[in-house]
Write a protein that holds these residues in place. Sequence first.
Motif, PDB file in Angstrom:
ATOM      1  N   ILE A 196       0.837  -1.204   0.000  1.00  0.00           N
ATOM      2  CA  ILE A 196       0.000   0.000   0.000  1.00  0.00           C
ATOM      3  C   ILE A 196       0.868   1.249   0.000  1.00  0.00           C
ATOM      4  N   ALA A 197       1.949   1.221   0.765  1.00  0.00           N
ATOM      5  CA  ALA A 197       2.854   2.369   0.819  1.00  0.00           C
ATOM      6  C   ALA A 197       3.471   2.636  -0.552  1.00  0.00           C
ATOM      7  N   ALA A 198       3.909   1.573  -1.221  1.00  0.00           N
ATOM      8  CA  ALA A 198       4.537   1.726  -2.539  1.00  0.00           C
ATOM      9  C   ALA A 198       3.543   2.301  -3.552  1.00  0.00           C
ATOM     10  N   GLU A 199       2.311   1.816  -3.501  1.00  0.00           N
ATOM     11  CA  GLU A 199       1.292   2.299  -4.432  1.00  0.00           C
ATOM     12  C   GLU A 199       0.904   3.743  -4.157  1.00  0.00           C
ATOM     13  N   SER A 200       1.060   4.183  -2.917  1.00  0.00           N
ATOM     14  CA  SER A 200       0.618   5.518  -2.517  1.00  0.00           C
ATOM     15  C   SER A 200       1.748   6.541  -2.492  1.00  0.00           C
ATOM     16  N   GLY A 201       2.956   6.116  -2.838  1.00  0.00           N
ATOM     17  CA  GLY A 201       4.074   7.044  -2.840  1.00  0.00           C
ATOM     18  C   GLY A 201       4.624   7.352  -1.463  1.00  0.00           C
ATOM     19  N   ILE A 202       4.410   6.434  -0.505  1.00  0.00           N
ATOM     20  CA  ILE A 202       4.936   6.600   0.847  1.00  0.00           C
ATOM     21  C   ILE A 202       6.228   5.803   0.986  1.00  0.00           C
ATOM     22  N   THR A 203       7.263   6.415   1.507  1.00  0.00           N
ATOM     23  CA  THR A 203       8.533   5.723   1.732  1.00  0.00           C
ATOM     24  C   THR A 203       8.532   5.140   3.144  1.00  0.00           C
ATOM     25  N   VAL A 204       8.678   3.811   3.250  1.00  0.00           N
ATOM     26  CA  VAL A 204       8.713   3.176   4.570  1.00  0.00           C
ATOM     27  C   VAL A 204      10.156   3.068   5.034  1.00  0.00           C
ATOM     28  N   VAL A 205      10.399   3.473   6.258  1.00  0.00           N
ATOM     29  CA  VAL A 205      11.727   3.355   6.882  1.00  0.00           C
ATOM     30  C   VAL A 205      11.573   2.338   8.007  1.00  0.00           C
ATOM     31  N   HIS A 206      11.848   1.063   7.680  1.00  0.00           N
ATOM     32  CA  HIS A 206      11.685  -0.018   8.652  1.00  0.00           C
ATOM     33  C   HIS A 206      12.872  -0.065   9.612  1.00  0.00           C
ATOM     34  N   ARG A 207      12.832  -1.010  10.540  1.00  0.00           N
ATOM     35  CA  ARG A 207      13.843  -1.082  11.595  1.00  0.00           C
ATOM     36  C   ARG A 207      15.269  -1.167  11.034  1.00  0.00           C
ATOM     37  N   GLY A 208      15.461  -2.017  10.039  1.00  0.00           N
ATOM     38  CA  GLY A 208      16.804  -2.169   9.477  1.00  0.00           C
ATOM     39  C   GLY A 208      17.300  -0.904   8.814  1.00  0.00           C
ATOM     40  N   LEU A 209      16.431  -0.256   8.018  1.00  0.00           N
ATOM     41  CA  LEU A 209      16.819   0.979   7.334  1.00  0.00           C
ATOM     42  C   LEU A 209      17.013   2.112   8.332  1.00  0.00           C
ATOM     43  N   LEU A 210      16.182   2.132   9.374  1.00  0.00           N
ATOM     44  CA  LEU A 210      16.327   3.146  10.423  1.00  0.00           C
ATOM     45  C   LEU A 210      17.667   2.997  11.133  1.00  0.00           C
ATOM     46  N   GLU A 211      18.082   1.751  11.353  1.00  0.00           N
ATOM     47  CA  GLU A 211      19.375   1.489  11.991  1.00  0.00           C
ATOM     48  C   GLU A 211      20.509   2.067  11.152  1.00  0.00           C
ATOM     49  N   GLU A 212      20.467   1.847   9.834  1.00  0.00           N
ATOM     50  CA  GLU A 212      21.510   2.356   8.943  1.00  0.00           C
ATOM     51  C   GLU A 212      21.484   3.879   8.891  1.00  0.00           C
ATOM     52  N   TRP A 213      20.285   4.438   8.828  1.00  0.00           N
ATOM     53  CA  TRP A 213      20.133   5.903   8.787  1.00  0.00           C
ATOM     54  C   TRP A 213      20.702   6.532  10.060  1.00  0.00           C
ATOM     55  N   SER A 214      20.379   5.947  11.200  1.00  0.00           N
ATOM     56  CA  SER A 214      20.864   6.481  12.482  1.00  0.00           C
ATOM     57  C   SER A 214      22.375   6.349  12.612  1.00  0.00           C
ATOM     58  N   ALA A 215      22.943   5.331  11.935  1.00  0.00           N
ATOM     59  CA  ALA A 215      24.389   5.101  12.023  1.00  0.00           C
ATOM     60  C   ALA A 215      25.185   5.995  11.088  1.00  0.00           C
ATOM     61  N   GLY A 216      24.477   6.805  10.256  1.00  0.00           N
ATOM     62  CA  GLY A 216      25.193   7.751   9.401  1.00  0.00           C
ATOM     63  C   GLY A 216      24.914   7.650   7.927  1.00  0.00           C
ATOM     64  N   ALA A 217      24.261   6.568   7.488  1.00  0.00           N
ATOM     65  CA  ALA A 217      23.959   6.430   6.062  1.00  0.00           C
ATOM     66  C   ALA A 217      22.857   7.411   5.675  1.00  0.00           C
ATOM     67  N   PRO A 218      23.002   8.125   4.545  1.00  0.00           N
ATOM     68  CA  PRO A 218      21.963   9.087   4.145  1.00  0.00           C
ATOM     69  C   PRO A 218      20.704   8.363   3.666  1.00  0.00           C
ATOM     70  N   LEU A 219      19.564   9.002   3.845  1.00  0.00           N
ATOM     71  CA  LEU A 219      18.304   8.455   3.360  1.00  0.00           C
ATOM     72  C   LEU A 219      18.132   8.925   1.916  1.00  0.00           C
ATOM     73  N   THR A 220      18.133   7.972   0.980  1.00  0.00           N
ATOM     74  CA  THR A 220      18.191   8.283  -0.442  1.00  0.00           C
ATOM     75  C   THR A 220      17.088   9.226  -0.901  1.00  0.00           C
ATOM     76  N   VAL A 221      15.869   9.030  -0.397  1.00  0.00           N
ATOM     77  CA  VAL A 221      14.727   9.804  -0.884  1.00  0.00           C
ATOM     78  C   VAL A 221      14.863  11.294  -0.583  1.00  0.00           C
ATOM     79  N   LEU A 222      15.721  11.661   0.347  1.00  0.00           N
ATOM     80  CA  LEU A 222      15.884  13.070   0.715  1.00  0.00           C
ATOM     81  C   LEU A 222      16.835  13.812  -0.202  1.00  0.00           C
ATOM     82  N   HIS A 223      17.510  13.080  -1.095  1.00  0.00           N
ATOM     83  CA  HIS A 223      18.556  13.717  -1.925  1.00  0.00           C
ATOM     84  C   HIS A 223      18.224  13.603  -3.403  1.00  0.00           C
TER      85      HIS A 223
END
Length: 325
Positions: free
Chosen positions: A298-325
């Motif tokens: 549903i998120a993909a069909e609606s244009g919503i980017t989901v940041v799940h636990r694994g991706l949140l872990e990488e983002w918090s550790a310093g990896a940039p969130l692709t959709v913001l750039h």
Amino acid sequence: MDRTDVLDRVKALSLLPDGMHVTTAMVATYFKVTVKTLESVVEDHREELRASGYHVLTGTQLALFKRASGIQSRSRSLALYPRRAVLNVAMLLRDSEVARQVRVYLLDMEYLARTQPVENTVPTDTATLNARIDQRITHILGKTVVPMFNALIETSSDHRRELIALRTGVQHIERRLRQHHSRLQRLEGPREDRPRAGIMAAMDAMNGREFEEHVASLLRRDGCTNVLVRGGGRDRGIDITALTSDGRALVVQCKRFAPHLNITSPEIQKFLGAKVLHTSDIALFVATCPFTRDARNIAAESGITVVHRGLLEEWSAGAPLTVLH
């Protein structure tokens, strides 16, 4: 000492064909130390390790074990470690990075158990309920059923072959359940190449407002401006608003759920309704847990980017969130 599942979360532990034990060489390989180093630990802490199940087979016992497990060895003795004894070794080894990671993960789990707020939400997602059932069944099979078969095999002569076959079947089921549970929980476990249990432990200990502020700080770090944490009962489904570095409007929903829960499709649909009320170019749904397949679709069909636990872990550790750039 009962949290032997930590061993596989840090690094896969290979077992003997009986599905219960490992040898000295296998333990040394797991912890990346020499056999001599491990033997020195055993010599200094033999009674403690015996209390954890460590034992040495000789004579008739060794012959029966070789026959039942199919091990080919000419040695007159064989030291065996159950998973509990391997975990005990992890607490005693000083110069092993793997042992250190096991200890750190145990400390993180203890910290979570003492500080994590109780979630009142009752999980209704089928995958979550099945995961809990799988854990209970696996625990009973490993702690009760298999040892029962071992005792029967040792004392029975008339039905020994049938009992061994039944035990093999039970161990196969136990392994399959462990594999199934591991797949469901992969996002919350540390990876061997980059264990970060501490990052998620700190995040799980936050309350809802602190988690929203944490996500806001990540947005600012990635170049967003006008970052506003709305929160509260009047947020109308939007927790954070901001502008990306190139001027696109951004709305964010934050959910700090326990790792064993899931974001389901109704949560996404509710956020979608709130998104419609706010003119935005990017919509983020950030959560400390996984998302169900329906929710992701549903998120993909609606244009919503989901940041799940694994991706949140990488983002918090310093990896940039692709959709913001």
